[in-house]
Design a protein around this motif. Structure first.
Motif, PDB file in Angstrom:
ATOM      1  N   ARG A  20      25.098  41.883  36.725  1.00 13.85           N
ATOM      2  CA  ARG A  20      25.185  41.614  38.160  1.00 13.85           C
ATOM      3  C   ARG A  20      25.898  40.280  38.412  1.00 13.85           C
ATOM      4  O   ARG A  20      26.760  40.166  39.283  1.00 13.85           O
ATOM      5  N   THR A  21      25.526  39.269  37.636  1.00 13.03           N
ATOM      6  CA  THR A  21      26.131  37.946  37.822  1.00 13.03           C
ATOM      7  C   THR A  21      27.621  37.968  37.492  1.00 13.03           C
ATOM      8  O   THR A  21      28.441  37.401  38.240  1.00 13.03           O
ATOM      9  N   ASN A  60      20.769  41.545  34.740  1.00 15.56           N
ATOM     10  CA  ASN A  60      21.022  40.272  35.420  1.00 15.56           C
ATOM     11  C   ASN A  60      22.366  39.683  35.031  1.00 15.56           C
ATOM     12  O   ASN A  60      23.119  39.181  35.880  1.00 15.56           O
ATOM     13  N   MET A 120      19.917  43.080  50.559  1.00 20.19           N
ATOM     14  CA  MET A 120      20.432  43.446  49.236  1.00 20.19           C
ATOM     15  C   MET A 120      21.867  43.950  49.353  1.00 20.19           C
ATOM     16  O   MET A 120      22.202  44.680  50.283  1.00 20.19           O
ATOM     17  N   SER A 132      24.347  36.312  45.642  1.00 21.39           N
ATOM     18  CA  SER A 132      23.566  37.547  45.696  1.00 21.39           C
ATOM     19  C   SER A 132      24.262  38.653  46.467  1.00 21.39           C
ATOM     20  O   SER A 132      23.968  39.837  46.247  1.00 21.39           O
ATOM     21  N   ASP A 133      25.168  38.322  47.376  1.00 18.77           N
ATOM     22  CA  ASP A 133      25.767  39.338  48.252  1.00 18.77           C
ATOM     23  C   ASP A 133      27.277  39.134  48.403  1.00 18.77           C
ATOM     24  O   ASP A 133      27.771  38.850  49.494  1.00 18.77           O
ATOM     25  N   THR A 173      23.847  31.574  37.369  1.00 18.97           N
ATOM     26  CA  THR A 173      23.596  32.602  38.382  1.00 18.97           C
ATOM     27  C   THR A 173      24.760  32.668  39.355  1.00 18.97           C
ATOM     28  O   THR A 173      25.550  31.732  39.464  1.00 18.97           O
ATOM     29  N   SER A 220      29.457  39.678  40.280  1.00 21.76           N
ATOM     30  CA  SER A 220      29.415  38.855  41.491  1.00 21.76           C
ATOM     31  C   SER A 220      30.389  37.687  41.417  1.00 21.76           C
ATOM     32  O   SER A 220      31.129  37.411  42.373  1.00 21.76           O
TER      33      SER A 220
END
Length: 455
Positions: free
Chosen positions: A180-181, A177, A1, A231-232, A228, A184
């Motif tokens: 976060r997207t 979500n 994560m 993730s990292d 999307t 990112s």
């Protein structure tokens, strides 16, 4: 994560406009009003002219453009606004750059949805908190044989893009979500080079962060419509830490909690933040001597200030306003000769002035280890002057007006607003200032921006 990504997401998604403390609302209001003033005085800047000339019409409601009724997409409006806010280098100063560049996008988005003023202010406050923490990390540096290395090659647009995405996500009430997207995507595609601020500066210096805000708007639009993202982006494989340090690892962001935005500052003079203290030192000196008698000026300061504004040959021979307002010897020479530094300091006549050029050649900038040890906690310059008869004068200036230890108050900002907005609004300037200062109570933030339209 990716703990950094989760940390930012948790903060952005948890804050509500009603939760913002009153002192933060007041402080952010000052930032907004100051940024509007900077934009209004730069409506004919290269970035704004380019934005106006590029066809980019929205399918529906467009983004709000400061001082204009022009119709543009959200991304183009963000670029347009940020170009104007940024152009004069008269906007705010904070950890690692100018987070008010973010406001160009937030104004475009909030205006397009006719959101309440407090919602816009809340988005600004949230964006500043994210900007501060990203900047602390990406502006890390070490002293290696007297040089600044590592993260200084990455420009402030990296933090601007991430914070803009966070601010928009908060302002529009994205879910976790989507938030976060958006963050990112902004981080993954947001590593601009600081080459835009080196050597003889070009027009791109004034729009570099505008490009970042436009990218952030697009990242948010993609997130809003279900795309999307990685993730990292910060701590994972090929993420920011691995790119910068050679191996993946923790971002170690400062925890959210204390409102760091309260430590942000505004600019009293139209020059880069690094040079503000030099102008104050020059004005103190001018009160004690005749500039015509100066034989030599030695400016003792931090390594960072010398590196950024007093180490390149171009800083002693600026030919553009972009270079001149980043040149410590130039603004010090102008302040010594004229007793002030205003927008008039960057006319072609002043840039080519034989008196300014001659005085600049008498100025040297050196690192003072005592001052360096106290930087960045205390911003300071020790200026030593030798006159033609051998007499010496010295002043030691600290914490320039506008920094959080010596802040500009509402009336200081009003004076600056009059100076920058008055030529466009005339006798309505003060009433528009008062309306803008009360934006927190407005149910529709566009009520302020509609008053700025002059054509």
């Amino acid at each position: 994560m990716d703990h950094a990504l989760e940390q930012i997401t948790d903060f952005v998604a948890s804050v509500r406009p009603k939760d913002i403390p009153d002192p933060v609302v007041e402080h952010v209001t000052g930032i907004l009003v100051d940024s509007i003033a900077c934009a209004m005085a730069a409506r004919e800047c290269p970035g704004a002219l380019a934005a106006a000339a590029i066809p980019d019409l929205p399918r529906g409601a467009g983004g709000t453009v400061i001082g204009s009724s022009a119709v543009a997409t959200l991304g183009m409006a963000a670029f347009w606004n940020t170009s104007m806010i940024r152009y004069l280098d008269y906007n705010d100063t904070f950890t690692g750059g100018h987070p008010s560049d973010i406001l160009g996008a937030l104004i475009a988005v909030a205006g397009s949805r006719r959101l309440p003023g407090r919602t816009l202010l809340s988005g600004i406050a949230v964006a500043y908190e994210v900007f501060h923490r990203i900047s602390l990390r990406h502006r890390s540096y070490r002293k290696d044989h007297g040089a600044l290395v590592d993260y200084l090659s990455i420009d402030q647009g990296f933090a601007v893009a991430i914070a803009t995405a966070a601010g928009i996500a908060h302002t529009l009430g994205y879910d976790r979500n989507q938030t976060r997207t958006a963050v990112s995507l902004a981080a993954t595609n947001g590593l601009p080079l600081r080459a835009s601020r080196a050597g003889e500066l070009s027009h791109f210096k004034g729009v570099a962060t505008a490009v970042s805000t436009r990218q952030a708007v697009f990242a948010c639009q993609l997130a809003e419509h279900g795309l999307t993202g990685p993730s990292d982006p910060f701590e994972g494989r090929h993420g920011f830490i691995e790119v910068m340090e050679g191996q993946a690892g923790p971002m170690n962001l400062e925890p959210f909690g204390e409102w760091a935005v309260l430590r942000s500052g505004l600019k009293y003079f139209p020059a880069t933040a690094n040079c503000q203290i030099g102008i104050w030192a020059a004005l103190q000196l001018r009160a004690e001597l005749d500039p015509a008698q100066i034989r030599e000026v030695v400016l003792h300061t931090s390594r960072f200030l010398r590196h950024e504004s007093g180490s390149e040959p171009a800083k002693w021979a600026p030919t553009t306003r972009e270079t001149a307002d980043h040149s410590l010897p130039y603004v010090v020479a102008v302040a010594l000769l004229n007793g002030e530094v205003t927008l008039a300091a960057y006319t072609d006549e002043m840039l080519s002035s034989p008196e300014v050029r001659a005085l600049m050649q008498k100025i040297t900038v050196v690192v003072d280890e005592k001052i360096e040890a106290e930087w960045p906690g205390t911003i300071q310059i020790r200026a030593a002057v030798t006159l033609a008869d051998g007499t010496r004068r010295e002043v030691h200036a600290r914490d320039p007006k506008g920094t959080y230890r010596n802040p500009m108050n509402r009336e200081d900002i009003r004076v600056k607003f009059r100076h920058l907005v008055g030529p466009a609004l005339g006798q309505d300037t003060d009433s528009v200032f008062d309306l803008a200062w009360a934006i927190a109570d407005s149910k529709d933030c566009t009520q302020v921006f509609e008053k700025l339209i002059t054509g």
